[in-house]
Write a protein that holds these residues in place. Structure first.
Motif, short mmCIF file in Angstrom:
data_model
loop_
_atom_site.label_atom_id
_atom_site.label_comp_id
_atom_site.label_asym_id
_atom_site.label_seq_id
_atom_site.Cartn_x
_atom_site.Cartn_y
_atom_site.Cartn_z
N LYS A 119 31.69 -47.93 -4.55
CA LYS A 119 32.00 -49.22 -5.18
C LYS A 119 30.92 -49.53 -6.07
CE LYS A 119 35.15 -51.76 -2.14
NZ LYS A 119 35.19 -53.02 -1.63
N ALA A 120 29.77 -49.13 -5.67
CA ALA A 120 28.34 -49.28 -6.66
C ALA A 120 28.15 -48.14 -7.48
CB ALA A 120 27.02 -49.66 -5.53
N GLY A 121 28.95 -47.05 -7.29
CA GLY A 121 28.49 -46.03 -8.37
C GLY A 121 27.39 -45.38 -7.94
N SER A 122 26.99 -45.27 -6.75
CA SER A 122 25.67 -45.00 -6.12
C SER A 122 25.78 -43.44 -6.01
CB SER A 122 25.02 -45.83 -5.16
OG SER A 122 23.99 -45.15 -4.48
N VAL A 123 25.51 -42.35 -6.71
CA VAL A 123 25.40 -41.21 -6.42
C VAL A 123 24.17 -40.58 -6.87
CG1 VAL A 123 27.96 -41.10 -6.99
CG2 VAL A 123 26.08 -40.45 -8.99
N ARG A 124 23.69 -39.65 -5.78
CA ARG A 124 22.55 -38.75 -6.07
C ARG A 124 22.96 -37.17 -6.69
NH1 ARG A 124 18.03 -37.09 -1.49
NH2 ARG A 124 16.72 -35.97 -3.28
N GLU A 125 22.37 -37.01 -7.82
CA GLU A 125 22.59 -35.47 -8.35
C GLU A 125 21.74 -34.69 -7.80
OE1 GLU A 125 22.50 -35.98 -12.46
OE2 GLU A 125 24.81 -35.99 -12.63
N ILE A 126 21.94 -33.67 -6.90
CA ILE A 126 21.18 -32.68 -6.27
C ILE A 126 21.34 -31.31 -6.77
CG2 ILE A 126 20.86 -34.33 -4.34
CD1 ILE A 126 22.50 -32.22 -2.75
N ASP A 127 20.37 -30.39 -6.41
CA ASP A 127 20.39 -29.09 -6.91
C ASP A 127 21.22 -28.09 -5.88
OD1 ASP A 127 18.58 -29.87 -8.65
OD2 ASP A 127 16.72 -29.04 -7.42
N LEU A 128 21.63 -27.17 -5.95
CA LEU A 128 22.25 -26.25 -5.16
C LEU A 128 21.75 -24.99 -5.45
CD1 LEU A 128 26.11 -27.35 -5.22
CD2 LEU A 128 24.17 -28.02 -3.47
N GLY A 129 21.70 -24.04 -4.25
CA GLY A 129 21.75 -22.60 -4.62
C GLY A 129 22.85 -21.80 -4.69
N ARG A 130 23.02 -20.69 -5.41
CA ARG A 130 23.92 -19.87 -5.94
C ARG A 130 23.58 -18.72 -5.54
NH1 ARG A 130 28.34 -21.09 -10.74
NH2 ARG A 130 29.92 -19.76 -9.84
N VAL A 131 24.35 -17.79 -4.80
CA VAL A 131 24.48 -16.52 -4.61
C VAL A 131 25.89 -15.76 -5.07
CG1 VAL A 131 24.29 -14.56 -3.12
CG2 VAL A 131 22.86 -16.57 -2.67
N GLY A 132 25.99 -15.24 -6.15
CA GLY A 132 27.29 -14.90 -6.81
C GLY A 132 28.06 -16.00 -7.14
N GLU A 133 29.19 -16.10 -6.36
CA GLU A 133 30.19 -17.13 -6.67
C GLU A 133 30.07 -18.11 -5.45
OE1 GLU A 133 31.94 -17.87 -9.43
OE2 GLU A 133 30.88 -15.89 -10.17
N ARG A 134 29.11 -18.13 -4.64
CA ARG A 134 28.75 -18.85 -3.21
C ARG A 134 27.74 -19.84 -3.72
NH1 ARG A 134 30.13 -16.27 1.49
NH2 ARG A 134 29.25 -18.29 2.51
N TRP A 135 27.88 -20.99 -3.26
CA TRP A 135 26.96 -22.01 -3.32
C TRP A 135 26.37 -22.35 -1.80
CZ3 TRP A 135 25.88 -24.13 -8.28
CH2 TRP A 135 26.83 -23.84 -9.24
N PHE A 136 25.16 -22.94 -2.01
CA PHE A 136 24.51 -23.45 -0.45
C PHE A 136 23.64 -24.61 -0.90
CE2 PHE A 136 21.39 -20.17 -1.82
CZ PHE A 136 20.24 -20.73 -1.31
N GLY A 137 23.56 -25.58 0.09
CA GLY A 137 22.97 -26.90 -0.07
C GLY A 137 21.48 -26.74 0.75
#
Length: 296
Positions: A119-137
């Motif tokens: 409702k508030a539009g409160s989002v945090r943009e964070i980095d991710l790791g990537r290995v090939g096509e896989r992401w990790f947080g």
């Protein structure tokens, strides 16, 4: 923003907590005026396909209900898109939610937070790791810690933290330093013997072990923790410090801040967000602002 929200549910997370948690989270979202649909799958591949369909269809948010494995699966669906990710953390480890200061094992509170953030539009943009096509947080583990994970996964008769404590003892008995070749940010190749190398986008793994205690999830860099060649006795002294993050000051531990790392070692399987990533060699890259997370 559409008012339809997708709950992405793992019914088996936390010995069934995933299924039980979906209802109070959904109720909190509906009470806030959102329409909620639930996505399940026959297996991980089917669940991911359904989650990606929801994202492509314009869902207002994908809210993962489960543990770190479910968060990892959800990341594969939302990374690189504008769809925000919410977390109802009810698994065993919950390191992704812990790193972001989100509610843990309180699905109603997690649902309310997600609704308020939407409702508030409160989002945090964070980095991710990537290995090939896989992401990790959170953290990519390789070495002694990933072998403990391997061992623990094979112990079907034990459960919870006890399983991994026992796996640590078994792996200690057979422990030998691992010869690594690593390249940081495309620089020269370094050959070292190490106990483990952990690549941290987040701070913790294993349910709160602060292996990369100073990692920041939106600085565009990994914190790479290297535990060097050490004896079993030293490892027994250092490893308990990981729960407080005080291991970083030990002489056998070094930390590097990099945007990419290449890891090569024989006979080592990497784990990221607690899930098997595959055998080394691999290259991990930090991708800035790769996902939008619902946060307070």
């Amino acid at each position: 923003m559409t008012s339809e929200i997708t709950l992405f549910v793992n019914p088996t997370a936390g010995s069934g907590r995933g299924a039980r948690a979906a209802q109070p989270a959904a109720s909190a979202l509906r009470d806030a005026g959102f329409s909620v649909r639930t996505v399940l799958g026959e297996d991980a591949g089917d669940a991911l396909r359904r989650a990606r369909e929801a994202v492509a269809g314009g869902t207002g948010a994908l809210i993962a209900v489960g543990g770190d494995g479910m968060m990892s699966l959800a990341l594969q669906a939302v990374a690189g898109t504008s769809t925000p990710l919410g977390a109802v953390a009810v698994g065993t480890g919950n390191d992704f939610a812990r790193a972001l200061g989100l509610p843990i094992r309180d699905p109603a509170a997690a649902g309310r937070l997600a609704a308020e953030a939407l409702k508030a539009g409160s989002v945090r943009e964070i980095d991710l790791g990537r290995v090939g096509e896989r992401w990790f947080g959170t953290v990519l583990a390789s070495g002694f810690d990933s072998r403990v994970n391997d061992r623990g996964n094979r112990m079907r008769w034990a459960g919870g933290r006890f399983k991994y404590d026992l796996a640590i003892l078994v792996e200690l008995a057979a422990f030998k330093p691992i010869p690594y070749r690593l390249r940081l940010d495309g620089g020269p190749v370094t050959e070292i013997e190490a106990t483990l190398i952990a690549v941290g986008n987040g701070t913790t793994y294993g349910g709160g072990m602060r292996i990369c205690a100073d990692a920041v999830m939106d600085d565009g860099l990994f914190d790479v923790t290297v535990v060097g060649d050490c004896s079993r006795t030293t490892l027994l002294k250092v490893f308990p410090k990981v729960y407080r993050g005080t291991h970083l000051g030990h002489p056998v531990v070094t930390v590097h801040r990099v945007s990419s790392i290449e890891l090569v070692a024989a006979g080592v399987t990497a784990y990221a967000d607690g899930e098997p990533m595959g055998a080394l060699p691999l290259t991990a890259t930090c991708v800035p602002r790769a996902v939008r997370v619902l946060a307070a």
